[in-house]
Every structure is written in C-alpha cells, then in structure tokens.
Design a protein around this motif. Structure first.
Motif, PDB file in Angstrom:
ATOM      1  N   UNK A 190     -10.412  -4.667  -9.583  1.00 56.98           N
ATOM      2  CA  UNK A 190      -9.023  -4.898  -9.183  1.00 56.98           C
ATOM      3  C   UNK A 190      -8.482  -3.616  -8.577  1.00 56.98           C
ATOM      4  N   UNK A 191      -7.440  -3.710  -7.775  1.00 58.17           N
ATOM      5  CA  UNK A 191      -6.782  -2.531  -7.209  1.00 58.17           C
ATOM      6  C   UNK A 191      -5.795  -1.997  -8.242  1.00 58.17           C
ATOM      7  N   UNK A 192      -6.010  -0.766  -8.687  1.00 53.37           N
ATOM      8  CA  UNK A 192      -5.174  -0.179  -9.735  1.00 53.37           C
ATOM      9  C   UNK A 192      -3.978   0.550  -9.133  1.00 53.37           C
ATOM     10  N   UNK A 193      -2.840   0.445  -9.826  1.00 49.00           N
ATOM     11  CA  UNK A 193      -1.580   1.016  -9.372  1.00 49.00           C
ATOM     12  C   UNK A 193      -1.035   1.934 -10.449  1.00 49.00           C
TER      13      UNK A 193
ATOM     14  N   UNK B 139       0.010   7.824   7.269  1.00 52.73           N
ATOM     15  CA  UNK B 139       0.889   8.820   6.684  1.00 52.73           C
ATOM     16  C   UNK B 139       1.204   8.506   5.224  1.00 52.73           C
ATOM     17  N   UNK B 140       0.713   7.380   4.709  1.00 52.65           N
ATOM     18  CA  UNK B 140       0.944   7.021   3.318  1.00 52.65           C
ATOM     19  C   UNK B 140       0.232   8.009   2.399  1.00 52.65           C
ATOM     20  N   UNK B 141       0.704   8.149   1.162  1.00 54.39           N
ATOM     21  CA  UNK B 141       0.041   9.063   0.222  1.00 54.39           C
ATOM     22  C   UNK B 141      -1.382   8.603  -0.077  1.00 54.39           C
ATOM     23  N   UNK B 142      -2.247   9.523  -0.505  1.00 54.94           N
ATOM     24  CA  UNK B 142      -3.636   9.169  -0.774  1.00 54.94           C
ATOM     25  C   UNK B 142      -3.800   8.027  -1.768  1.00 54.94           C
ATOM     26  N   UNK B 143      -2.925   7.934  -2.767  1.00 55.68           N
ATOM     27  CA  UNK B 143      -3.056   6.850  -3.738  1.00 55.68           C
ATOM     28  C   UNK B 143      -2.924   5.485  -3.066  1.00 55.68           C
ATOM     29  N   UNK B 144      -2.005   5.369  -2.116  1.00 53.77           N
ATOM     30  CA  UNK B 144      -1.842   4.115  -1.386  1.00 53.77           C
ATOM     31  C   UNK B 144      -3.039   3.858  -0.486  1.00 53.77           C
ATOM     32  N   UNK B 145      -3.542   4.893   0.160  1.00 56.63           N
ATOM     33  CA  UNK B 145      -4.715   4.740   1.013  1.00 56.63           C
ATOM     34  C   UNK B 145      -5.920   4.254   0.210  1.00 56.63           C
ATOM     35  N   UNK B 146      -6.101   4.805  -1.000  1.00 56.77           N
ATOM     36  CA  UNK B 146      -7.240   4.399  -1.829  1.00 56.77           C
ATOM     37  C   UNK B 146      -7.114   2.942  -2.260  1.00 56.77           C
ATOM     38  N   UNK B 147      -5.905   2.518  -2.628  1.00 57.46           N
ATOM     39  CA  UNK B 147      -5.685   1.116  -2.990  1.00 57.46           C
ATOM     40  C   UNK B 147      -6.034   0.204  -1.828  1.00 57.46           C
TER      41      UNK B 147
ATOM     42  N   UNK C 169      -7.826   0.868   0.865  1.00 59.87           N
ATOM     43  CA  UNK C 169      -9.246   0.934   1.194  1.00 59.87           C
ATOM     44  C   UNK C 169     -10.006  -0.093   0.366  1.00 59.87           C
ATOM     45  N   UNK C 170      -9.678  -0.172  -0.912  1.00 58.69           N
ATOM     46  CA  UNK C 170     -10.347  -1.142  -1.784  1.00 58.69           C
ATOM     47  C   UNK C 170     -10.037  -2.576  -1.357  1.00 58.69           C
ATOM     48  N   UNK C 171      -8.790  -2.842  -0.997  1.00 62.60           N
ATOM     49  CA  UNK C 171      -8.424  -4.177  -0.528  1.00 62.60           C
ATOM     50  C   UNK C 171      -9.160  -4.511   0.771  1.00 62.60           C
ATOM     51  N   UNK C 172      -9.313  -3.518   1.649  1.00 64.43           N
ATOM     52  CA  UNK C 172     -10.064  -3.741   2.888  1.00 64.43           C
ATOM     53  C   UNK C 172     -11.514  -4.090   2.590  1.00 64.43           C
ATOM     54  N   UNK C 173     -12.101  -3.433   1.590  1.00 60.07           N
ATOM     55  CA  UNK C 173     -13.469  -3.771   1.172  1.00 60.07           C
ATOM     56  C   UNK C 173     -13.534  -5.220   0.696  1.00 60.07           C
ATOM     57  N   UNK C 174     -12.550  -5.630  -0.075  1.00 56.44           N
ATOM     58  CA  UNK C 174     -12.530  -7.001  -0.594  1.00 56.44           C
ATOM     59  C   UNK C 174     -12.446  -8.014   0.531  1.00 56.44           C
ATOM     60  N   UNK C 175     -11.628  -7.724   1.521  1.00 59.70           N
ATOM     61  CA  UNK C 175     -11.385  -8.676   2.601  1.00 59.70           C
ATOM     62  C   UNK C 175     -12.416  -8.600   3.728  1.00 59.70           C
ATOM     63  N   UNK C 176     -13.253  -7.575   3.693  1.00 57.84           N
ATOM     64  CA  UNK C 176     -14.199  -7.401   4.785  1.00 57.84           C
ATOM     65  C   UNK C 176     -13.567  -6.821   6.030  1.00 57.84           C
ATOM     66  N   UNK C 177     -12.396  -6.166   5.881  1.00 54.98           N
ATOM     67  CA  UNK C 177     -11.722  -5.529   7.009  1.00 54.98           C
ATOM     68  C   UNK C 177     -12.350  -4.171   7.304  1.00 54.98           C
ATOM     69  N   UNK C 178     -12.008  -3.606   8.444  1.00 54.17           N
ATOM     70  CA  UNK C 178     -12.474  -2.262   8.780  1.00 54.17           C
ATOM     71  C   UNK C 178     -11.905  -1.250   7.785  1.00 54.17           C
ATOM     72  N   UNK C 179     -12.749  -0.330   7.368  1.00 52.23           N
ATOM     73  CA  UNK C 179     -12.329   0.678   6.388  1.00 52.23           C
ATOM     74  C   UNK C 179     -12.250   2.081   6.978  1.00 52.23           C
ATOM     75  N   UNK C 180     -12.671   2.240   8.218  1.00 51.35           N
ATOM     76  CA  UNK C 180     -12.876   3.578   8.777  1.00 51.35           C
ATOM     77  C   UNK C 180     -11.615   4.424   8.756  1.00 51.35           C
ATOM     78  N   UNK C 181     -10.467   3.839   9.140  1.00 53.63           N
ATOM     79  CA  UNK C 181      -9.261   4.667   9.243  1.00 53.63           C
ATOM     80  C   UNK C 181      -8.807   5.169   7.883  1.00 53.63           C
TER      81      UNK C 181
ATOM     82  N   UNK D  58      -9.908   3.512  -7.961  1.00 50.32           N
ATOM     83  CA  UNK D  58      -9.997   2.809  -6.677  1.00 50.32           C
ATOM     84  C   UNK D  58     -11.028   3.460  -5.760  1.00 50.32           C
ATOM     85  N   UNK D  59     -11.090   4.790  -5.768  1.00 49.07           N
ATOM     86  CA  UNK D  59     -12.098   5.477  -4.949  1.00 49.07           C
ATOM     87  C   UNK D  59     -13.504   5.121  -5.405  1.00 49.07           C
ATOM     88  N   UNK D  60     -13.722   5.113  -6.709  1.00 51.21           N
ATOM     89  CA  UNK D  60     -15.054   4.776  -7.228  1.00 51.21           C
ATOM     90  C   UNK D  60     -15.451   3.361  -6.827  1.00 51.21           C
TER      91      UNK D  60
END
Length: 248
Positions: free
Chosen positions: A163-166, A15-23, A25-37, A66-68
């Motif tokens: 880096x994750x941009x804010x 339910x977080x705003x898209x900007x938070x989801x994009x940030x 998502x990038x952190x999940x990519x960095x950590x090797x976590x699941x990104x699907x949700x 962050x999306x790119x």
C-alpha cells in the motif's frame, strides 16, 4: 484507497516534496505508468529537500517504506533474472533499486541500514550493521518498528500486500497492514499450546524482543488470547516470484 491513489501520479509535480514523489512513484508502479520523472526527481533531491524525511520520523518511515516497495517492483520489472537467480539474496537484494539524493540504494540498505535503524540482516535481528553509506547513517531511524515487516514486499508470494504509506496516517496504516497479515497467516492451536507464525518472526526475532516480545506482539493484534503463552513454530516461506501484489 489513499488520498495519494485518489489524486493519481499525474497530479504530482516534480516540485513536490520527496515524500509525495515516493508515494506517487509507488502508485505509478501499481498502475503501470511511466516512473522515470519521479525516479529522476528523487535522485536529484537535495539535503534541503529531504530535511523532513531526515527529521520527522513519520515522514521518514512512510518515505522509506514507499521507496523500498517501489524499488522492489522496479527491479522485478527491469531485472527479473536477479530474483530468479539461485544467488537471489546477494544479486537481487544488493542490486541498485532506487537513487535518493544522488546515492544509489539497494533493498538491503533501505531495510536494514535505514528502516531497521542500522541492524544486520543476519543474527536474527540482534546484531548491528557495521558498514553503511553516509546516507544510511544520516537517515536511519532511531529505533526499529517491528510492524514494518508486515509492510515491506520483496516480491515473494509470502510477502504482505503493498500500500502507499502516508506520514499523517502511518500508524493507522501499519496497524491495519499488521493485523491483516497476521489474521491471514498465524495459526493458533490452543489444545497443543502452539502458535505457527510467519518466518519473519524467526529471521528478525530481535526486532520483536525475543520470544516474550513476539507473544506480546501477537496478543496486541489478537492473534493469540490475552493470557496465552504458546510455543512458537515458524511457517515456511514461499519465495515464488509475485510481482504487483498491491492492496485493492
């Protein structure tokens, strides 16, 4: 470390705003976590959900950066053969990388159609991009901030670190990324009156305002002295694949 990385992707709700989801998502990519949700939530985002991305420049800039960068990492992980192809510039950069609001977007569309304000990747940054999706036209930024070239990572060895941009720190973060990349790459020879710069200054010359704009930009970030007017030479670009190049 940013506040996004401190909280971690597990703290995010869908339910977080898209900007938070994009940030995150990038952190999940960095950590090797699941990104699907996070990918699914961005794909399902509505026009209302994306209102601040569309109407607030700082939010939009952080969101699309962050999306790119997340899209690059996802493509490198899931479709590495596209990058390794001799047709990389068509197959990799035009491949679907991430879906936002029901529209599948390639890296080219995010960078040139949105972040660069609808400019072509050809013509050294002087030509408009004539064809784009409806989403590109709605979300494109009003002008091109040349610092984005030191924030985007397309998977090449010569690319800047990710880096994750804010939104509330975007200018500070872009200045930090730009200064760090220029310090690591620019070589100024005062005796020869020459400065050697990354090749993005050639590919996107118009984004920087031509030769005089490039020199002003370099002076702003202390890459050349205040009164210097050196000739500009462009360094080669190392296209070796380098996934996972994140800021520590």
């Amino acid at each position: 470390m940013s506040s996004t990385e401190q909280t971690g992707s597990s703290a995010t709700t869908l339910d977080d705003p898209p900007a938070t989801l994009a940030q995150n998502l990038l952190v999940a990519c960095k950590r090797g976590d699941s990104t699907e949700r996070y990918r699914d939530a961005l794909a399902r985002a509505t026009e209302t959900d994306l209102e601040r991305v569309r109407e607030n420049r700082q939010v939009g800039l952080a969101f699309w950066l962050n999306c790119y960068n997340a899209g690059t990492q996802l493509l490198l992980e899931e479709r590495p053969e596209l990058y390794e192809s001799r047709l990389r510039f068509v197959r990799f950069f035009r491949a679907p990388a991430i879906t936002v609001g029901g529209t599948s977007l390639s890296l080219d569309r995010i960078e040139n159609g949105i972040l660069r304000g609808g400019r072509s990747k050809y013509g050294l940054g002087y030509l408009p991009k004539f064809f784009g999706t409806a989403l590109e036209r709605r979300y494109r930024l009003s002008h091109c901030d040349p610092r984005l070239h030191f924030a985007l990572n397309c998977g090449a060895e010569s690319c800047p670190a990710i880096r994750a941009y804010e939104a509330d720190r975007i200018d500070e973060q872009l200045d930090l990324a730009t200064r760090g990349y220029l310090n690591a790459t620019v070589a100024y020879d005062s005796e020869a009156g020459v400065v050697r710069v990354p090749r993005v200054f050639l590919w996107f010359r118009g984004d920087f305002g031509g030769g005089s704009g490039i020199r002003s930009f370099l002076r702003e970030y202390d890459a050349i002295p205040e009164n210097a007017t050196p000739s500009i030479r462009h360094l080669s670009w190392d296209w070796s694949k380098a996934a996972g190049t994140f800021v520590d």
